[in-house]
Design a protein around this motif. Structure first.
Motif, short mmCIF file in Angstrom:
data_model
loop_
_atom_site.label_atom_id
_atom_site.label_comp_id
_atom_site.label_asym_id
_atom_site.label_seq_id
_atom_site.Cartn_x
_atom_site.Cartn_y
_atom_site.Cartn_z
N LYS A 29 0.83 -1.21 0.00
CA LYS A 29 0.00 0.00 0.00
C LYS A 29 0.87 1.26 0.00
N ASP A 30 1.86 1.31 0.87
CA ASP A 30 2.74 2.48 0.95
C ASP A 30 3.58 2.64 -0.31
N LYS A 33 1.37 4.12 -3.01
CA LYS A 33 1.12 5.54 -2.76
C LYS A 33 2.35 6.37 -3.08
N HIS A 36 2.90 6.33 -6.87
CA HIS A 36 1.70 6.65 -7.67
C HIS A 36 1.39 5.56 -8.69
N TYR A 39 -2.69 0.23 -6.76
CA TYR A 39 -2.49 -0.93 -5.89
C TYR A 39 -2.74 -2.23 -6.66
#
Length: 90
Positions: A29-30, A33, A36, A39
């Protein structure tokens, strides 16, 4: 099938994307993020259902190495312990 050839030898995309993510100490997830990247896209790459273009893997590795995002093995292990369970939203 996609193989990533850089440095020591060939590595498949599934293994390379997971290795790059783990080098940063980030959970999926990180990582998504931060870079960009959707997921689901990274998930599909890691499950070997889809393959990242070789240039994307090369660019990710270049950025991770040159921006000092590589965590020490101890930090990687600790991050892996935190993200070993299903990822939870805060």
């Amino acid at each position: 099938m996609c193989f990533f050839v850089y440095g020591d030898g060939a590595m498949d995309c599934k293994t390379k994307i997971k290795e790059l993510r783990e080098m940063t100490g980030m959970n999926r997830k990180d990582f998504c993020k931060f870079f960009h990247i959707p997921y689901r896209t990274v998930t599909e790459w890691e499950l070997d259902n889809r393959h990242a273009p070789e240039y994307v893997l090369r660019l990710l590795e270049y950025y991770i190495r040159n921006e000092g995002l590589i965590k020490s093995p101890a930090e990687q292990k600790h991050a892996g312990e935190r993200s070993s369970s299903h990822e939870k939203t805060d």
